[in-house]
Design a protein around this motif. Structure first.
Motif, mmCIF file in Angstrom:
data_model
loop_
_atom_site.group_PDB
_atom_site.id
_atom_site.type_symbol
_atom_site.label_atom_id
_atom_site.label_comp_id
_atom_site.label_asym_id
_atom_site.label_seq_id
_atom_site.Cartn_x
_atom_site.Cartn_y
_atom_site.Cartn_z
ATOM 1 N N SER A 232 0.818 -1.219 0.000
ATOM 2 C CA SER A 232 0.000 0.000 0.000
ATOM 3 C C SER A 232 0.853 1.271 0.000
ATOM 4 O O SER A 232 1.897 1.333 0.662
ATOM 5 C CB SER A 232 -0.871 -0.017 1.246
ATOM 6 N N PRO A 233 0.380 2.286 -0.732
ATOM 7 C CA PRO A 233 1.097 3.573 -0.687
ATOM 8 C C PRO A 233 1.124 4.172 0.718
ATOM 9 O O PRO A 233 1.949 5.030 1.008
ATOM 10 C CB PRO A 233 0.285 4.474 -1.623
ATOM 11 N N TYR B 284 8.761 2.924 -2.450
ATOM 12 C CA TYR B 284 8.150 3.977 -3.272
ATOM 13 C C TYR B 284 8.434 3.722 -4.758
ATOM 14 O O TYR B 284 7.531 3.734 -5.610
ATOM 15 C CB TYR B 284 8.750 5.307 -2.814
ATOM 16 N N THR C 199 9.328 0.914 -6.180
ATOM 17 C CA THR C 199 8.670 -0.318 -6.630
ATOM 18 C C THR C 199 7.207 -0.033 -6.950
ATOM 19 O O THR C 199 6.690 -0.471 -7.991
ATOM 20 C CB THR C 199 8.753 -1.396 -5.506
ATOM 21 N N LEU C 200 6.546 0.721 -6.070
ATOM 22 C CA LEU C 200 5.136 1.055 -6.310
ATOM 23 C C LEU C 200 4.978 1.842 -7.606
ATOM 24 O O LEU C 200 4.065 1.603 -8.399
ATOM 25 C CB LEU C 200 4.595 1.913 -5.160
ATOM 26 N N TYR C 201 5.911 2.792 -7.792
ATOM 27 C CA TYR C 201 5.843 3.619 -8.999
ATOM 28 C C TYR C 201 5.996 2.749 -10.248
ATOM 29 O O TYR C 201 5.217 2.846 -11.193
ATOM 30 C CB TYR C 201 6.939 4.694 -8.953
ATOM 31 N N ARG D 155 5.492 -0.451 -10.600
ATOM 32 C CA ARG D 155 4.356 -1.365 -10.788
ATOM 33 C C ARG D 155 3.162 -0.620 -11.354
ATOM 34 O O ARG D 155 2.404 -1.159 -12.165
ATOM 35 C CB ARG D 155 4.010 -2.056 -9.477
ATOM 36 N N THR D 156 2.983 0.638 -10.941
ATOM 37 C CA THR D 156 1.888 1.442 -11.491
ATOM 38 C C THR D 156 2.142 1.697 -12.975
ATOM 39 O O THR D 156 1.236 1.581 -13.804
ATOM 40 C CB THR D 156 1.801 2.797 -10.744
ATOM 41 N N LEU D 157 3.399 2.011 -13.277
ATOM 42 C CA LEU D 157 3.767 2.297 -14.669
ATOM 43 C C LEU D 157 3.546 1.042 -15.534
ATOM 44 O O LEU D 157 3.055 1.130 -16.662
ATOM 45 C CB LEU D 157 5.248 2.708 -14.701
ATOM 46 N N ARG E 108 1.393 -1.182 -15.208
ATOM 47 C CA ARG E 108 -0.042 -1.499 -15.396
ATOM 48 C C ARG E 108 -0.749 -0.497 -16.294
ATOM 49 O O ARG E 108 -1.960 -0.514 -16.415
ATOM 50 C CB ARG E 108 -0.737 -1.515 -14.032
ATOM 51 N N ARG E 109 0.008 0.412 -16.941
ATOM 52 C CA ARG E 109 -0.644 1.475 -17.724
ATOM 53 C C ARG E 109 -1.354 0.880 -18.937
ATOM 54 O O ARG E 109 -0.931 -0.159 -19.475
ATOM 55 C CB ARG E 109 0.382 2.523 -18.153
ATOM 56 N N ASN F 3 5.972 11.393 -16.736
ATOM 57 C CA ASN F 3 6.444 10.212 -16.014
ATOM 58 C C ASN F 3 7.958 10.047 -16.089
ATOM 59 O O ASN F 3 8.561 9.451 -15.204
ATOM 60 C CB ASN F 3 5.755 8.949 -16.551
#
Ligand code: HEM
Ligand code: HEM
Length: 389
Positions: free
Chosen positions: A2-3, A49, A51-53, A55-57, A59-60, A69
């Motif tokens: 979680s963020p 942080y 890793t979260l970034y 993983r978000t990228l 999933r685009r 970005n």
């Protein structure tokens, strides 16, 4: 993951660092005072942080990675690199939280300012350029003026900034040529910096009516203008003879706040006013007039602050270097401090205006988000009160 881990973890780092100062635990490095135990914790938070970034990228839905970005990724990656290299240290005491840096003498100060100025570049600029490149086109309804230029200035900023740290060390024990290198790269840095500021302003061509009517977009416009102004000033201050006047004076403080208030804070306000209504599922902020008020408080407050500090700094610099006919100093240091009184008063006034605007912003956000919880967003009406069971 979680963020929240990042949000809480980062604030925990700040709390650890600050409580450490109160107990005398500091590495005595500017902007890197925290001791090793807090530094190591920050590395953990920052890796999560990143890793979260990523993983978000990953999933685009859009195959292309928009330039905002790129800036965002540079911000996270380079801050990690700076933090780790500048803080490499040997802990010598667990209870006293004491360590010694592995860098010695002039290398230590060179690494410190390589870190310090790139903190300006990547902590105080790259992420905010990402915001500018995202929010300004969206809010103005115009595509970025030149996408190609945005990519070119990205690489320009990343490449030139890395070399400029030694402009903080003019007239020191650092080899002269290293100081000159920092100065030269600082002047060259103006090109990609103005390319970004110009690109943002040119994007608004054809949307000036919206800039006039929409305080949120105006925040972004003013941010781009201050970005241009503060980078121009920075390149100027980096020139050796100019720095001989400005260094140690409040001119530096004026420059700092034309960057941090005029550029960084303004783009943050623009971004907040764009995103908070979206989060609340509303068309606009709850108090649109307060946004207008905030805008003028922020702009006037920043100008009062910065102009006062320019005057203060130049006065100090000139007083310190004034000699009389016998070659003695014309003014004592105390006299130069006394001469600051009106400027510091003005800074208090400018700062209070700026702070007043920020408080208004916080209240407005609270009102906007609060209403979203009490309104039926699908039908834009207050939620029906549920009868008690
Ligand atoms: C082209 C871009 C820039 C250049 C070349 C530049 C250059 C400089 C120079 C020469 C100094 C004074 C160094 C000294 O005498 O000790 C300085 C200080 C500083 N600048 Fe900039 N600047 C730039 C942009 C910015 C921006 C956009 C910000 C903030 C968002 C900023 C924040 C700072 C800070 C915080 C300091 C004070 C550092 C200290 O604690 O001594 N700069 N900059
Ligand atoms: C109401 C707004 C603000 C006020 C009144 C204010 C005031 C001050 C004051 C009095 C100093 C000490 C200057 C000195 O050494 O004589 C300072 C330093 C500094 N402030 Fe601010 N500040 C404000 C907002 C900000 C913001 C939003 C940022 C960052 C985003 C920031 C970044 C800094 C930095 C980096 C320094 C150190 C500069 C240096 O050592 O040269 N400030 N500020």
């Amino acid at each position: 993951m979680s963020p929240w881990v990042v949000l809480i973890g980062y604030n925990l780092f700040c709390a650890w660092a600050v409580t450490g100062y109160l107990m005398g635990a500091t590495q005595s490095k500017e902007y890197a005072e925290a001791e090793w135990y807090a530094d190591l914790w920050l590395v953990v938070v920052w890796v999560i942080y990143f890793t979260l970034y990523l993983r978000t990228l990953a999933r685009r839905a859009e195959p292309h990675i928009y330039v905002a970005n790129w800036y965002y990724m540079a911000f996270i990656l380079v801050v990690a690199m700076l933090h780790i290299v500048n803080n490499i240290a040997l802990p010598v005491s667990w209870a006293g939280a004491k360590s010694y840096t592995v860098w010695s003498g002039v290398q230590d100060v060179m690494i410190q300012w390589w870190y310090g100025h790139n903190a300006v570049a990547f902590f105080l600029t790259a992420g905010f350029l990402g915001m500018l490149y995202y929010f300004l086109p969206v809010r103005s309804g115009r595509p970025i003026w030149s996408y190609r230029l945005s990519i070119l200035s990205f690489w320009g900023i990343v490449f030139f900034y890395i070399w400029v740290g030694s402009h903080h060390l003019h007239y020191t024990a650092l080899p002269y040529w290293v100081q000159t290198l920092g100065m030269t790269f600082s002047v060259m840095l103006l090109v990609p910096s103005w390319a970004s500021a110009g690109n943002a302003i040119a994007t608004l061509n054809g949307a000036w009516g919206r800039v006039r009517d929409d305080a949120t977009l105006r925040f972004m416009f003013v941010a781009a203008v201050f970005y241009g102004l503060s980078t121009f000033e920075g390149s100027f201050l980096a020139i050796r003879p100019v720095n001989s006047l400005s260094h140690y004076t409040d001119w530096t403080v004026g420059h700092v706040h034309s960057g941090t208030l005029g550029w960084v804070a303004m783009i943050i306000f623009g971004a907040i006013y764009s995103i908070v209504p979206q989060l609340a599922g509303r068309e606009a902020m709850a108090w649109p007039k307060a946004v207008e008020w905030h805008f003028w408080l922020a702009v006037v407050g920043t100008l009062v602050y910065v102009v006062a500090m320019w005057n203060a700094g130049i006065t100090q610099g000139l007083m310190w270097r004034a000699y009389d006919a016998n070659g003695a100093l014309s003014y004592s240091f105390l006299q130069s401090v006394q001469a600051m009184a009106p400027y510091y008063l003005l800074r208090t006034l400018g700062g209070a205006m700026f702070l007043g605007g920020a408080v208004l912003c916080a209240l407005n956000c609270r009102a906007t988000l609060h209403e979203s919880r009490t309104r039926d967003l699908a039908h834009d009406r207050p939620l029906a009160v549920q009868p008690a069971e």
